[in-house]
Motif scaffolding. Structure first.
Motif, PDB file in Angstrom:
ATOM      1  N   GLY A  15     -14.369  12.541  11.920  1.00  0.00           N
ATOM      2  CA  GLY A  15     -14.995  13.082  13.116  1.00  0.00           C
ATOM      3  C   GLY A  15     -14.408  12.557  14.407  1.00  0.00           C
ATOM      4  N   ASP A  16     -13.653  11.455  14.337  1.00  0.00           N
ATOM      5  CA  ASP A  16     -12.996  10.934  15.537  1.00  0.00           C
ATOM      6  C   ASP A  16     -11.854  11.867  15.951  1.00  0.00           C
ATOM      7  N   THR A  17     -11.542  11.867  17.232  1.00  0.00           N
ATOM      8  CA  THR A  17     -10.471  12.742  17.732  1.00  0.00           C
ATOM      9  C   THR A  17      -9.412  11.998  18.530  1.00  0.00           C
ATOM     10  N   TRP A  18      -9.620  10.696  18.786  1.00  0.00           N
ATOM     11  CA  TRP A  18      -8.714   9.991  19.702  1.00  0.00           C
ATOM     12  C   TRP A  18      -7.266   9.989  19.212  1.00  0.00           C
ATOM     13  N   LEU A  19      -7.045   9.959  17.890  1.00  0.00           N
ATOM     14  CA  LEU A  19      -5.684   9.934  17.366  1.00  0.00           C
ATOM     15  C   LEU A  19      -5.001  11.304  17.470  1.00  0.00           C
ATOM     16  N   LEU A  20      -5.783  12.330  17.794  1.00  0.00           N
ATOM     17  CA  LEU A  20      -5.233  13.671  17.932  1.00  0.00           C
ATOM     18  C   LEU A  20      -4.633  13.906  19.323  1.00  0.00           C
ATOM     19  N   ASP A  21      -4.815  12.951  20.216  1.00  0.00           N
ATOM     20  CA  ASP A  21      -4.200  13.043  21.545  1.00  0.00           C
ATOM     21  C   ASP A  21      -2.686  13.108  21.392  1.00  0.00           C
ATOM     22  N   SER A  22      -2.044  13.923  22.189  1.00  0.00           N
ATOM     23  CA  SER A  22      -0.601  14.137  22.043  1.00  0.00           C
ATOM     24  C   SER A  22       0.216  12.863  22.219  1.00  0.00           C
ATOM     25  N   LYS A  23      -0.334  11.880  22.910  1.00  0.00           N
ATOM     26  CA  LYS A  23       0.435  10.642  23.093  1.00  0.00           C
ATOM     27  C   LYS A  23       0.594   9.879  21.778  1.00  0.00           C
ATOM     28  N   TYR A  24      -0.184  10.226  20.754  1.00  0.00           N
ATOM     29  CA  TYR A  24      -0.073   9.595  19.433  1.00  0.00           C
ATOM     30  C   TYR A  24       0.617  10.505  18.417  1.00  0.00           C
ATOM     31  N   ASN A  25       1.380  11.480  18.909  1.00  0.00           N
ATOM     32  CA  ASN A  25       2.105  12.387  18.009  1.00  0.00           C
ATOM     33  C   ASN A  25       3.363  11.692  17.471  1.00  0.00           C
ATOM     34  N   ALA A  26       3.157  10.808  16.530  1.00  0.00           N
ATOM     35  CA  ALA A  26       4.260  10.031  15.971  1.00  0.00           C
ATOM     36  C   ALA A  26       5.066  10.861  14.970  1.00  0.00           C
ATOM     37  N   ASP A  27       6.337  10.527  14.851  1.00  0.00           N
ATOM     38  CA  ASP A  27       7.163  11.149  13.811  1.00  0.00           C
ATOM     39  C   ASP A  27       6.691  10.732  12.424  1.00  0.00           C
ATOM     40  N   PHE A  28       6.214   9.481  12.323  1.00  0.00           N
ATOM     41  CA  PHE A  28       5.807   8.942  11.019  1.00  0.00           C
ATOM     42  C   PHE A  28       4.518   8.138  11.152  1.00  0.00           C
ATOM     43  N   ILE A  29       3.680   8.244  10.141  1.00  0.00           N
ATOM     44  CA  ILE A  29       2.571   7.318   9.943  1.00  0.00           C
ATOM     45  C   ILE A  29       2.801   6.656   8.591  1.00  0.00           C
ATOM     46  N   PHE A  30       2.907   5.332   8.593  1.00  0.00           N
ATOM     47  CA  PHE A  30       3.029   4.574   7.340  1.00  0.00           C
ATOM     48  C   PHE A  30       1.687   3.911   7.067  1.00  0.00           C
ATOM     49  N   HIS A  31       1.080   4.308   5.964  1.00  0.00           N
ATOM     50  CA  HIS A  31      -0.242   3.826   5.574  1.00  0.00           C
ATOM     51  C   HIS A  31      -0.067   2.899   4.374  1.00  0.00           C
ATOM     52  N   PHE A  32      -0.403   1.626   4.560  1.00  0.00           N
ATOM     53  CA  PHE A  32      -0.176   0.628   3.522  1.00  0.00           C
ATOM     54  C   PHE A  32      -1.458   0.386   2.726  1.00  0.00           C
ATOM     55  N   ARG A  33      -1.357   0.631   1.425  1.00  0.00           N
ATOM     56  CA  ARG A  33      -2.457   0.351   0.514  1.00  0.00           C
ATOM     57  C   ARG A  33      -1.923  -0.479  -0.647  1.00  0.00           C
ATOM     58  N   THR A  34      -2.543  -1.631  -0.869  1.00  0.00           N
ATOM     59  CA  THR A  34      -2.058  -2.529  -1.917  1.00  0.00           C
ATOM     60  C   THR A  34      -2.537  -2.053  -3.285  1.00  0.00           C
ATOM     61  N   VAL A  35      -1.576  -1.726  -4.119  1.00  0.00           N
ATOM     62  CA  VAL A  35      -1.835  -1.302  -5.489  1.00  0.00           C
ATOM     63  C   VAL A  35      -1.025  -2.221  -6.391  1.00  0.00           C
ATOM     64  N   THR A  36      -1.638  -2.702  -7.470  1.00  0.00           N
ATOM     65  CA  THR A  36      -0.947  -3.647  -8.347  1.00  0.00           C
ATOM     66  C   THR A  36       0.218  -2.957  -9.045  1.00  0.00           C
ATOM     67  N   TYR A  37       1.420  -3.224  -8.566  1.00  0.00           N
ATOM     68  CA  TYR A  37       2.622  -2.594  -9.118  1.00  0.00           C
ATOM     69  C   TYR A  37       2.794  -2.999 -10.577  1.00  0.00           C
ATOM     70  N   PRO A  38       3.154  -2.070 -11.485  1.00  0.00           N
ATOM     71  CA  PRO A  38       3.646  -0.714 -11.254  1.00  0.00           C
ATOM     72  C   PRO A  38       2.574   0.382 -11.261  1.00  0.00           C
ATOM     73  N   ASP A  39       1.312   0.009 -11.125  1.00  0.00           N
ATOM     74  CA  ASP A  39       0.279   1.051 -11.041  1.00  0.00           C
ATOM     75  C   ASP A  39       0.547   1.926  -9.822  1.00  0.00           C
ATOM     76  N   GLY A  40       0.091   3.156  -9.879  1.00  0.00           N
ATOM     77  CA  GLY A  40       0.266   4.060  -8.756  1.00  0.00           C
ATOM     78  C   GLY A  40      -1.066   4.514  -8.201  1.00  0.00           C
ATOM     79  N   LEU A  41      -1.006   5.419  -7.247  1.00  0.00           N
ATOM     80  CA  LEU A  41      -2.200   6.028  -6.691  1.00  0.00           C
ATOM     81  C   LEU A  41      -2.458   7.364  -7.386  1.00  0.00           C
ATOM     82  N   THR A  42      -3.701   7.635  -7.691  1.00  0.00           N
ATOM     83  CA  THR A  42      -4.053   8.925  -8.275  1.00  0.00           C
ATOM     84  C   THR A  42      -4.066   9.988  -7.177  1.00  0.00           C
ATOM     85  N   GLU A  43      -4.045  11.236  -7.589  1.00  0.00           N
ATOM     86  CA  GLU A  43      -4.083  12.324  -6.611  1.00  0.00           C
ATOM     87  C   GLU A  43      -5.358  12.264  -5.770  1.00  0.00           C
ATOM     88  N   SER A  44      -6.466  11.891  -6.382  1.00  0.00           N
ATOM     89  CA  SER A  44      -7.720  11.821  -5.627  1.00  0.00           C
ATOM     90  C   SER A  44      -7.692  10.672  -4.620  1.00  0.00           C
TER      91      SER A  44
END
Length: 426
Positions: A320-349
């Motif tokens: 519901g927040d909108t502040w990141l939708l401001d054009s000044k935050y139109n980044a080429d990339f967003i890197f989202h770091f989530r720690t998963v015990t390698y070699p486990d992966g993330l499920t589609e859900s």
């Protein structure tokens, strides 16, 4: 005081200052190839006595300290020369450095995460760790699982691949699990005492240096040394210092050279494009990193231009927040770091859940949102981000080859990292 006396004093002061400036200019002439580079900064992980901040305390450090004593160099240029912390550089500092060179017992001082100098007995033999993701890679790179007595860690984050020796040691009981958490408890203090631990090394995402548990440890004669290992430069400080304290200097030197090689490759390959790809970083579920975050610094070390403009560590982007939708935050990339015990992966859900917070952003809509496994060693994360941002500047699969080098050369494992996912483009 009369006017003439005042003028006379001012003249004397000016003359003295001019003389000092002349001496500084003479002793620090950039054209003098005999003058060693300025000392490493007094930052988290720095070791007093390791004057040039490398992987060894050796004759180079002796030479610089002697040069300061003889007036050849200036103490202010080499603050780590004050090995014993008495505010001066003299023969007593040489005694400390020579004791290390000769493998003799002495006391060394290490800068902790708060900027305080902590006294640590050398050589360090009876030690334990409190560890998160970043400290695990330091432990693995230095081979410290062979000699550590125990660890406080979230056991379900220990990877059978990236933390193989730690994983095996915890399972067979050769390494004591002090507590299933990064933070020690009152109960775990008795375990430390029974193990004869005199030094606990932790990372800055764990216990506070001022906590009651740390106070209790100090009362038991156990030193607590908390270090920053999330920042790449400070992690190198920690690697070199722990290598010296615990007698694995060669491992620290090899790992540091490897890390610096990765950074050099990124800078050289990206060239004039370095710092042009705009980026934001996200940690945990939906916390966007601000300018004081180590993840902000990490994205810039990988060659990105982070466009976060708030000074806090993180700022949540809730549904519901909108502040990141401001054009000044139109980044080429967003890197989202989530720690998963390698070699486990993330499920589609799981991917859909994390990405769902950001699916209305410009970045997501233009294919620039990526989830990265935060359990990767920090230098591997830099390589992954760099190749993702500047794919045309690297041979395809370069970052994966960096990851494979880590697993093969520093962990001694034959695991093929291409078998498992560690980055997802939602």
């Amino acid at each position: 005081m009369n006017t003439k006396q005042t003028i006379a004093i001012v003249v004397v002061v000016v003359v003295i200052l001019a003389a000092i400036v002349a001496v500084v200019a003479t002793t620090n002439d950039s054209g003098n190839n005999d003058t060693p580079p300025a000392s490493a900064s007094v930052a988290s992980g720095a070791l007093f006595g390791n004057v040039n901040g490398d992987s060894h305390i050796d004759e180079t450090d002796v030479s610089i300290i002697e040069g300061i004593i003889n007036g050849e160099y200036i103490f202010d240029d080499y603050p780590l020369a004050d090995a014993n912390g008495d505010g001066a550089v003299d023969e007593s500092d040489l005694d400390v450095v020579r004791a290390v060179i000769n493998g003799e017992d002495t006391t060394l001082r290490v800068v902790n995460v708060d900027g305080d100098a902590i006294s640590v007995q050398y050589p360090a033999t009876d030690y334990a760790f409190t560890s998160g993701t970043n400290m695990k890679s330091v432990i693995a790179a230095l081979g410290l699982t062979k000699s550590m007595k125990g660890i406080a860690i979230d056991s379900d984050t220990v990877s059978p691949v990236l933390d193989q020796e730690l994983y095996n040691g915890l399972n067979d009981g050769s390494i004591e699990l002090l507590v299933d958490s990064q933070s020690l408890t009152v109960e775990s203090l008795s375990t430390l005492a029974n193990l004869g631990v005199t030094l606990v090394v932790g990372e800055d995402s764990g216990m506070s240096s001022g906590s009651d548990i740390v106070t209790a440890m100090n009362g038991m004669g156990i030193t607590y040394l908390q270090l920053n290992v999330k920042d790449m430069d400070l992690q190198i400080n920690a690697l070199n210092t722990l290598g010296i304290l615990m007698g694995c200097e060669e491992e620290a030197e090899a790992y540091t050279a490897w890390v610096e090689g990765i950074s050099d490759t990124i800078i050289e390959n990206v060239g004039d494009l370095y710092g042009t790809a705009t980026v934001l970083s996200v940690v945990m579920t939906n916390s966007v990193s601000g300018t004081s975050s180590d993840y902000y610094a990490m994205t810039e070390a990988a060659g990105g231009k982070n466009i976060a403009d708030w000074s806090g560590s993180t700022q949540k982007f809730n549904e519901g927040d909108t502040w990141l939708l401001d054009s000044k935050y139109n980044a080429d990339f967003i890197f989202h770091f989530r720690t998963v015990t390698y070699p486990d992966g993330l499920t589609e859900s799981q991917i859909a859940n994390y990405a769902g917070y950001f699916d209305n952003t410009y970045t997501y809509q233009n294919g620039g949102y990526y989830l990265i496994n935060g359990s990767l060693p920090l230098p591997v994360r830099l390589a992954v981000m760099a190749e993702t941002m500047y794919s045309d500047c690297f041979d395809e699969g370069w970052a994966e080859s960096v990851f494979q080098e880590y697993v093969t050369d520093f962990l001694g494992s034959d695991y093929d990292v291409s078998q498992s996912m560690y980055i997802w483009n939602a």
